[in-house]
Motif scaffolding. Structure first.
Motif, PDB file in Angstrom:
ATOM      1  N   PHE A 153       0.855  -1.186   0.000  1.00 36.62           N
ATOM      2  CA  PHE A 153       0.000   0.000   0.000  1.00 36.62           C
ATOM      3  C   PHE A 153       0.896   1.244   0.000  1.00 36.62           C
ATOM      4  O   PHE A 153       0.932   2.017   0.953  1.00 36.62           O
ATOM      5  CB  PHE A 153      -0.916  -0.010   1.229  1.00 36.62           C
ATOM      6  N   TRP A 154       1.634   1.420  -1.111  1.00 34.86           N
ATOM      7  CA  TRP A 154       2.528   2.568  -1.226  1.00 34.86           C
ATOM      8  C   TRP A 154       1.712   3.844  -1.423  1.00 34.86           C
ATOM      9  O   TRP A 154       0.519   3.803  -1.765  1.00 34.86           O
ATOM     10  CB  TRP A 154       3.473   2.365  -2.411  1.00 34.86           C
ATOM     11  N   ASP A 155       2.343   5.002  -1.259  1.00 34.85           N
ATOM     12  CA  ASP A 155       1.623   6.268  -1.421  1.00 34.85           C
ATOM     13  C   ASP A 155       1.129   6.453  -2.853  1.00 34.85           C
ATOM     14  O   ASP A 155       0.099   7.087  -3.078  1.00 34.85           O
ATOM     15  CB  ASP A 155       2.517   7.441  -1.017  1.00 34.85           C
ATOM     16  N   HIS A 156       1.883   5.935  -3.832  1.00 28.35           N
ATOM     17  CA  HIS A 156       1.457   5.952  -5.227  1.00 28.35           C
ATOM     18  C   HIS A 156       1.594   4.534  -5.771  1.00 28.35           C
ATOM     19  O   HIS A 156       2.446   3.762  -5.312  1.00 28.35           O
ATOM     20  CB  HIS A 156       2.301   6.933  -6.046  1.00 28.35           C
ATOM     21  N   ARG A 157       0.795   4.195  -6.735  1.00 24.59           N
ATOM     22  CA  ARG A 157       0.744   2.813  -7.195  1.00 24.59           C
ATOM     23  C   ARG A 157       2.109   2.280  -7.643  1.00 24.59           C
ATOM     24  O   ARG A 157       2.403   1.096  -7.498  1.00 24.59           O
ATOM     25  CB  ARG A 157      -0.264   2.694  -8.348  1.00 24.59           C
ATOM     26  N   ASP A 158       2.950   3.159  -8.194  1.00 21.07           N
ATOM     27  CA  ASP A 158       4.244   2.707  -8.712  1.00 21.07           C
ATOM     28  C   ASP A 158       5.409   2.956  -7.765  1.00 21.07           C
ATOM     29  O   ASP A 158       6.550   2.628  -8.070  1.00 21.07           O
ATOM     30  CB  ASP A 158       4.534   3.389 -10.053  1.00 21.07           C
ATOM     31  N   ALA A 159       5.130   3.549  -6.591  1.00 21.77           N
ATOM     32  CA  ALA A 159       6.204   3.988  -5.692  1.00 21.77           C
ATOM     33  C   ALA A 159       6.659   2.843  -4.794  1.00 21.77           C
ATOM     34  O   ALA A 159       6.504   2.889  -3.570  1.00 21.77           O
ATOM     35  CB  ALA A 159       5.747   5.181  -4.867  1.00 21.77           C
ATOM     36  N   GLN A 160       7.271   1.829  -5.393  1.00 19.84           N
ATOM     37  CA  GLN A 160       7.612   0.616  -4.655  1.00 19.84           C
ATOM     38  C   GLN A 160       8.697   0.834  -3.600  1.00 19.84           C
ATOM     39  O   GLN A 160       8.633   0.284  -2.511  1.00 19.84           O
ATOM     40  CB  GLN A 160       8.083  -0.456  -5.638  1.00 19.84           C
ATOM     41  N   ILE A 161       9.715   1.624  -3.949  1.00 19.45           N
ATOM     42  CA  ILE A 161      10.874   1.797  -3.080  1.00 19.45           C
ATOM     43  C   ILE A 161      11.120   3.289  -2.856  1.00 19.45           C
ATOM     44  O   ILE A 161      11.180   4.070  -3.797  1.00 19.45           O
ATOM     45  CB  ILE A 161      12.141   1.171  -3.705  1.00 19.45           C
ATOM     46  N   SER A 162      11.275   3.654  -1.582  1.00 14.62           N
ATOM     47  CA  SER A 162      11.599   5.041  -1.221  1.00 14.62           C
ATOM     48  C   SER A 162      13.058   5.107  -0.782  1.00 14.62           C
ATOM     49  O   SER A 162      13.503   4.305   0.041  1.00 14.62           O
ATOM     50  CB  SER A 162      10.687   5.507  -0.090  1.00 14.62           C
ATOM     51  N   ILE A 163      13.805   6.067  -1.353  1.00 12.47           N
ATOM     52  CA  ILE A 163      15.240   6.182  -1.088  1.00 12.47           C
ATOM     53  C   ILE A 163      15.547   7.582  -0.556  1.00 12.47           C
ATOM     54  O   ILE A 163      15.087   8.580  -1.120  1.00 12.47           O
ATOM     55  CB  ILE A 163      16.062   5.926  -2.363  1.00 12.47           C
ATOM     56  N   ILE A 164      16.314   7.644   0.516  1.00  9.59           N
ATOM     57  CA  ILE A 164      16.752   8.919   1.089  1.00  9.59           C
ATOM     58  C   ILE A 164      18.281   8.970   1.083  1.00  9.59           C
ATOM     59  O   ILE A 164      18.956   8.004   1.467  1.00  9.59           O
ATOM     60  CB  ILE A 164      16.229   9.094   2.532  1.00  9.59           C
ATOM     61  N   ASN A 165      18.803  10.115   0.654  1.00 11.63           N
ATOM     62  CA  ASN A 165      20.237  10.374   0.677  1.00 11.63           C
ATOM     63  C   ASN A 165      20.577  11.058   2.005  1.00 11.63           C
ATOM     64  O   ASN A 165      20.180  12.202   2.244  1.00 11.63           O
ATOM     65  CB  ASN A 165      20.616  11.256  -0.511  1.00 11.63           C
ATOM     66  N   LEU A 166      21.302  10.352   2.875  1.00 11.28           N
ATOM     67  CA  LEU A 166      21.599  10.890   4.200  1.00 11.28           C
ATOM     68  C   LEU A 166      22.489  12.131   4.137  1.00 11.28           C
ATOM     69  O   LEU A 166      22.433  12.992   5.021  1.00 11.28           O
ATOM     70  CB  LEU A 166      22.256   9.818   5.055  1.00 11.28           C
ATOM     71  N   ASN A 167      23.308  12.249   3.108  1.00  9.53           N
ATOM     72  CA  ASN A 167      24.124  13.459   2.974  1.00  9.53           C
ATOM     73  C   ASN A 167      23.276  14.670   2.608  1.00  9.53           C
ATOM     74  O   ASN A 167      23.640  15.803   2.933  1.00  9.53           O
ATOM     75  CB  ASN A 167      25.224  13.235   1.938  1.00  9.53           C
ATOM     76  N   THR A 168      22.155  14.440   1.938  1.00  9.36           N
ATOM     77  CA  THR A 168      21.215  15.539   1.696  1.00  9.36           C
ATOM     78  C   THR A 168      20.603  16.002   3.009  1.00  9.36           C
ATOM     79  O   THR A 168      20.475  17.214   3.262  1.00  9.36           O
ATOM     80  CB  THR A 168      20.112  15.106   0.719  1.00  9.36           C
ATOM     81  N   LEU A 169      20.214  15.058   3.876  1.00  8.02           N
ATOM     82  CA  LEU A 169      19.664  15.448   5.177  1.00  8.02           C
ATOM     83  C   LEU A 169      20.693  16.241   5.978  1.00  8.02           C
ATOM     84  O   LEU A 169      20.346  17.229   6.636  1.00  8.02           O
ATOM     85  CB  LEU A 169      19.236  14.215   5.970  1.00  8.02           C
ATOM     86  N   ALA A 170      21.953  15.825   5.912  1.00  5.69           N
ATOM     87  CA  ALA A 170      22.997  16.562   6.625  1.00  5.69           C
ATOM     88  C   ALA A 170      23.144  17.979   6.076  1.00  5.69           C
ATOM     89  O   ALA A 170      23.355  18.939   6.827  1.00  5.69           O
ATOM     90  CB  ALA A 170      24.333  15.809   6.521  1.00  5.69           C
TER      91      ALA A 170
END
Length: 582
Positions: free
Chosen positions: A114-131
């Motif tokens: 039950f992803w937020d969008h039908r095709d949004a199977q995998i969510s990826i976050i770049n930790l250096n962006t958060l930093a």
């Protein structure tokens, strides 16, 4: 890039479970991720065998208390535990008798996720962006707010360059679909469940967009492992990107932050230059809704740490031209440092400054670099027989950018009259000495009934608008150029201090009493079974706007009281009985 952490979220909206390795499968994503969800108790949701929109389920955006629930995943069995310690099996059809949920809330299960969008199977976050976000904003950000499946380390913000490319691990391959739009769920503190930091507003204020991370889909299965690496591979445009662009629940490509390449640079005057950009979205064969008068945003050019909006001065052969005057700010100076081959993060096109096609005549009133949006407007009126007048003011002959294109239009269009005002020197086109006379222009508009476009510095626009108002020119015959920048990162305040009022939805004939427990008007609308578009739920993206036909509301993020106009339902509560258009 290194894979630092892997998570699955057995029940949508609840806490994640960290994994050392995980199996990825085409079409179904990460094993065990978001296979279960808790319904809102609406009819026909007790048995859902496939994907359903997130509005069907309990989620952090409308129920922040979900952050306090724990999930235990052992031997293929998932158990969820309330903040008070009550445990429930997360098996399909389990009825959840708990005060956090409606009386009819049940656990439902899907073969996919039950992803937020039908095709949004995998969510990826770049930790250096958060930093980098923490460095720029001074705000500490817990990575758990973003509920990613895969956390990686790469160059800050480089993930927006991955769109349409493949991330290859040892076995699996992921196709990167689009950037991830961030909603109010990221504003929920994962330890306390408080709405303490408005992450979408924070992003928008500092970066000009509310995106962080990317969505991807699995195109080749296999196992991924912590501390292994992804390798980025180029990929030709294909159906994955085409489908990603038309997902009905996701933002459109024009809203995505994405890379563009500088293809050409031209110095219009000593302090004004044009740059031609090739947009990644167009290279992926995505069509964008360009029309005369639109603008695009540029983000963090040359690591300037600022974002700006610029009018599109020409759109030709799928290239975008921006014409920018060098001023004292970081944004324009960054534009003037660009060279051919440089890459720029952009989004857009945006804007609603359109010509009225039914107008009997057109009057353009501009000053300085405000001439830029009328160039494509004039081009759109080529071979048009209606009367056109252009009034333009500049400080000097050497700052007269793009006027040659206006002259070219007038040469080919005998119905066009030009009036140029150069304030340091009398011009052969002058009508009133060397300064424009807004009073005379407004009287002329009143006589010929023309549609008016006003562009230039804010003080200039206001002086022209005052004269038009004196002549009783209706607002429906006037458009101005407006770029809005967020001024606040305030959290959305609680709705617990406001009284109950009746809410009626005129299109669906739904009515009921809004209570404090409903929180926003968007929450009220959804709880009564009416779905309206919504994305950020933080008062940022504007997707949930409706017209307020009767009554008054309070905007919880700005404290502004509104009557009889367009409101954002996600951050508004009623101050009286109200009628909404939905």
């Amino acid at each position: 890039m290194r894979i630092e952490q892997i998570f699955k979220y057995p029940v949508k909206g609840l806490a994640g479970v960290e994994m050392q390795n995980a199996m990825l499968r085409p079409e179904s994503g990460l094993d065990g991720d978001r296979r279960r969800a808790i319904t809102l108790g609406k009819p026909n949701t007790s048995k859902i065998g496939d994907w359903a929109e997130c509005g069907t389920f309990e989620r952090l955006t409308i129920n922040p208390s979900l952050a306090l629930w724990k999930v235990d995943s052992q031997n293929g069995q998932d158990t969820i535990t309330s903040p008070q310690g009550t445990a429930f099996s997360a098996s399909s059809s389990t009825r959840l008798t708990h005060g956090s949920f409606s009386d009819q809330a049940r656990v439902v299960e899907s073969q996919k996720g039950f992803w937020d969008h039908r095709d949004a199977q995998i969510s990826i976050i770049n930790l250096n962006t958060l930093a980098e976000i923490e460095r720029v904003t001074g705000v500490q950000i817990d990575r758990r707010r973003f509920r990613a499946n895969i956390y990686v380390r790469a160059e800050p913000w480089s993930e927006f360059a991955w769109l349409g490319q493949v991330l290859k691990a040892q076995e699996p391959k992921l196709y990167v679909l689009r950037p991830t739009d961030r909603c109010r769920a990221t504003s929920v503190n994962p330890d306390s469940s408080e709405l303490d930091t408005n992450i979408p507003a924070l992003l928008l204020r500092h970066y000009g967009h509310h995106y962080c991370g990317v969505y991807a889909k699995v195109i080749k299965g296999g196992t991924i492992r912590q501390d292994s690496n992804f390798v980025l591979q180029n990929h030709e445009p294909n159906q994955h990107m085409t489908q990603a662009a038309i997902q009905p629940t996701a933002p459109t490509p024009s809203d995505w932050p994405r890379l563009a390449m500088v293809k050409d640079v031209f110095e219009e005057t000593k302090d004004t230059r044009s740059i031609w950009l090739q947009d990644t979205a167009m290279m992926q064969d995505l069509e964008l809704p360009f029309f005369a008068g639109m603008h695009i945003k540029t983000h963090n050019i040359k690591s300037s740490g600022v974002w700006r909006s610029y009018s599109v001065s020409k759109y030709e052969n799928r290239l975008i031209r921006l014409t920018v005057k060098r001023q004292s700010g970081l944004g324009s100076n960054a534009i003037h440092q660009l060279n051919i081959g440089d890459k720029v993060l952009i989004s857009g096109p945006f804007g609603d400054m359109r010509l009225d096609p039914k107008a009997t005549a057109y009057t353009f009133v501009t000053a300085g670099i405000g001439i830029t949006p009328i160039i494509p407007m004039l081009a759109s009126l080529r071979d048009d027989s209606r009367k056109i007048q252009v009034f333009h003011s500049v400080t000097s002959q050497t700052s007269l950018a793009l006027w040659d294109e206006v002259l070219e239009h007038a040469t080919n269009q005998h119905n066009t009259a030009l009036h140029l005002f150069i304030t340091e020197k009398l011009s052969s086109y002058a009508l009133s000495g060397n300064r424009m006379d807004p009073t005379a222009i407004a009287k002329g508009v009143a006589q010929d009934g023309s549609f008016v476009v006003v562009c230039g510095p804010e003080s200039f626009q206001q002086s022209v608008l005052r004269e038009l108002k004196k002549q009783d020119i209706p607002e429906s015959r006037i458009v101005t150029e407006k770029f809005v920048s967020p001024l606040s990162t305030k959290a959305i305040n609680s709705a617990t201090n406001y009284s109950a009022h009746q809410v009626r939805l005129n299109k669906t004939d739904v009515q009921g009493i809004w209570q404090r427990s409903d929180q926003s008007l968007l929450d009220f609308v959804e709880r009564h079974g009416v779905n309206i578009q919504s994305q950020c739920r933080a008062g940022v993206c504007g997707s949930c706007k409706v017209r307020l036909l009767e009554g008054s509301v309070l905007c919880l993020s700005s404290g502004e009281k509104k009557n009889s106009e367009v409101i954002l339902t996600c951050c508004s509560v009623p101050l009286s009985n109200v009628i909404l258009t939905c």
